[in-house]
Motif scaffolding. Sequence first.
Motif, mmCIF file in Angstrom:
data_model
loop_
_atom_site.group_PDB
_atom_site.id
_atom_site.type_symbol
_atom_site.label_atom_id
_atom_site.label_comp_id
_atom_site.label_asym_id
_atom_site.label_seq_id
_atom_site.Cartn_x
_atom_site.Cartn_y
_atom_site.Cartn_z
ATOM 1 N N ILE A 1 112.761 -90.301 57.093
ATOM 2 C CA ILE A 1 112.468 -91.144 55.931
ATOM 3 C C ILE A 1 112.283 -92.594 56.354
ATOM 4 O O ILE A 1 111.345 -93.273 55.920
ATOM 5 N N TYR A 2 113.164 -93.095 57.212
ATOM 6 C CA TYR A 2 113.028 -94.472 57.679
ATOM 7 C C TYR A 2 111.716 -94.640 58.460
ATOM 8 O O TYR A 2 111.031 -95.657 58.334
ATOM 9 N N ALA A 3 111.369 -93.642 59.252
ATOM 10 C CA ALA A 3 110.134 -93.720 60.039
ATOM 11 C C ALA A 3 108.908 -93.744 59.144
ATOM 12 O O ALA A 3 107.961 -94.508 59.386
ATOM 13 N N THR A 4 108.901 -92.926 58.092
ATOM 14 C CA THR A 4 107.722 -92.912 57.216
ATOM 15 C C THR A 4 107.637 -94.199 56.400
ATOM 16 O O THR A 4 106.545 -94.695 56.125
ATOM 17 N N ASN A 5 108.794 -94.773 56.047
ATOM 18 C CA ASN A 5 108.778 -96.058 55.341
ATOM 19 C C ASN A 5 108.231 -97.167 56.236
ATOM 20 O O ASN A 5 107.457 -98.033 55.779
ATOM 21 N N LEU A 6 108.611 -97.139 57.503
ATOM 22 C CA LEU A 6 108.068 -98.121 58.454
ATOM 23 C C LEU A 6 106.563 -97.928 58.613
ATOM 24 O O LEU A 6 105.811 -98.911 58.687
ATOM 25 N N ALA A 7 106.116 -96.680 58.635
ATOM 26 C CA ALA A 7 104.681 -96.405 58.730
ATOM 27 C C ALA A 7 103.935 -97.024 57.555
ATOM 28 O O ALA A 7 102.869 -97.637 57.727
ATOM 29 N N MET A 8 104.492 -96.883 56.356
ATOM 30 C CA MET A 8 103.845 -97.468 55.171
ATOM 31 C C MET A 8 103.804 -98.986 55.266
ATOM 32 O O MET A 8 102.821 -99.623 54.866
ATOM 33 N N ALA A 9 104.863 -99.582 55.806
ATOM 34 C CA ALA A 9 104.884 -101.034 55.962
ATOM 35 C C ALA A 9 103.790 -101.492 56.927
ATOM 36 O O ALA A 9 103.100 -102.489 56.676
ATOM 37 N N TYR A 10 103.620 -100.751 58.013
ATOM 38 C CA TYR A 10 102.558 -101.099 58.961
ATOM 39 C C TYR A 10 101.178 -100.976 58.299
ATOM 40 O O TYR A 10 100.271 -101.768 58.582
ATOM 41 N N GLN A 11 101.020 -100.003 57.405
ATOM 42 C CA GLN A 11 99.759 -99.902 56.668
ATOM 43 C C GLN A 11 99.532 -101.140 55.810
ATOM 44 O O GLN A 11 98.415 -101.650 55.720
ATOM 45 N N HIS A 12 100.591 -101.616 55.172
ATOM 46 C CA HIS A 12 100.478 -102.785 54.297
ATOM 47 C C HIS A 12 99.994 -104.018 55.056
ATOM 48 O O HIS A 12 99.288 -104.858 54.489
ATOM 49 N N VAL A 13 100.390 -104.145 56.315
ATOM 50 C CA VAL A 13 99.980 -105.324 57.089
ATOM 51 C C VAL A 13 98.766 -105.046 57.964
ATOM 52 O O VAL A 13 98.354 -105.897 58.759
ATOM 53 N N GLY A 14 98.199 -103.837 57.849
ATOM 54 C CA GLY A 14 96.966 -103.531 58.562
ATOM 55 C C GLY A 14 97.129 -103.090 59.996
ATOM 56 O O GLY A 14 96.144 -103.034 60.746
ATOM 57 N N HIS A 15 98.348 -102.739 60.413
ATOM 58 C CA HIS A 15 98.571 -102.248 61.774
ATOM 59 C C HIS A 15 98.463 -100.725 61.742
ATOM 60 O O HIS A 15 99.475 -100.004 61.732
ATOM 61 N N LEU A 16 97.227 -100.238 61.722
ATOM 62 C CA LEU A 16 96.989 -98.825 61.427
ATOM 63 C C LEU A 16 97.414 -97.894 62.558
ATOM 64 O O LEU A 16 97.874 -96.772 62.304
ATOM 65 N N ALA A 17 97.281 -98.331 63.791
ATOM 66 C CA ALA A 17 97.705 -97.485 64.913
ATOM 67 C C ALA A 17 99.222 -97.281 64.885
ATOM 68 O O ALA A 17 99.718 -96.170 65.121
ATOM 69 N N LYS A 18 99.955 -98.355 64.581
ATOM 70 C CA LYS A 18 101.408 -98.256 64.465
ATOM 71 C C LYS A 18 101.785 -97.357 63.282
ATOM 72 O O LYS A 18 102.748 -96.574 63.358
#
Length: 222
Positions: A56-73
Amino acid sequence: HAQIQALSQATKLKPDWALAYNDMGLRFGYWHERGKLQEAVALLAHAVALDPASGIYATNLAMAYQHVGHLAKAAQFSRTAAALLPDNAQVQLQLGRALEDIEDHKGALGGYAAAHALDPSDHDALCAKIFLSHYLCAWKGWKANLETLQRVLRGPVLQRHGWGGACDQPFRLFSYSLPADVAPLLTAHVIAKEAAAILPEHILTHAKLALHTLSNGARQLN
């Protein structure tokens, strides 16, 4: 604001409390309003560092990276989360979204298919899966898929009041040959849902673009 402060104070007393960092980071609206989305990323990354076994923490971090445009992360941590939680439909859906963002369409299709298999009631996983199947020219079962899609669009999608996901996205909706009784309703639905995010003076322009797309589709059918 008060909740962020309370959680921040809590981490001073218990600095290894991953849940507190996760809950602070998830308040994307709060950080966005203050121009500090990177702070959300840092908080969620800290939660993952404290508890790397939490999907869950990992998927939340993934969504945060999407919000800032870091798509590979975003794709990296979506894959991590999906491996940790293979039976979680929402985590698989997030994997599909993240992989689609980096144009890994086959991988994204796998994520959407897994999400829909785990939760057949998730209409957005279904819409995304059918769209990518169409995009990748995977025609097996296409007629049945289109019939299912039309039932979903006529029912749950048009009836929901809040903004949805894949089923509401114009670039997906208007790529199909939709029945004449469904297409105008979906056009109105999309315009209504987009209106809240569009400046009033721009609504007419967006409506014209949607109707233009619809009329092109009708011509193709004829």
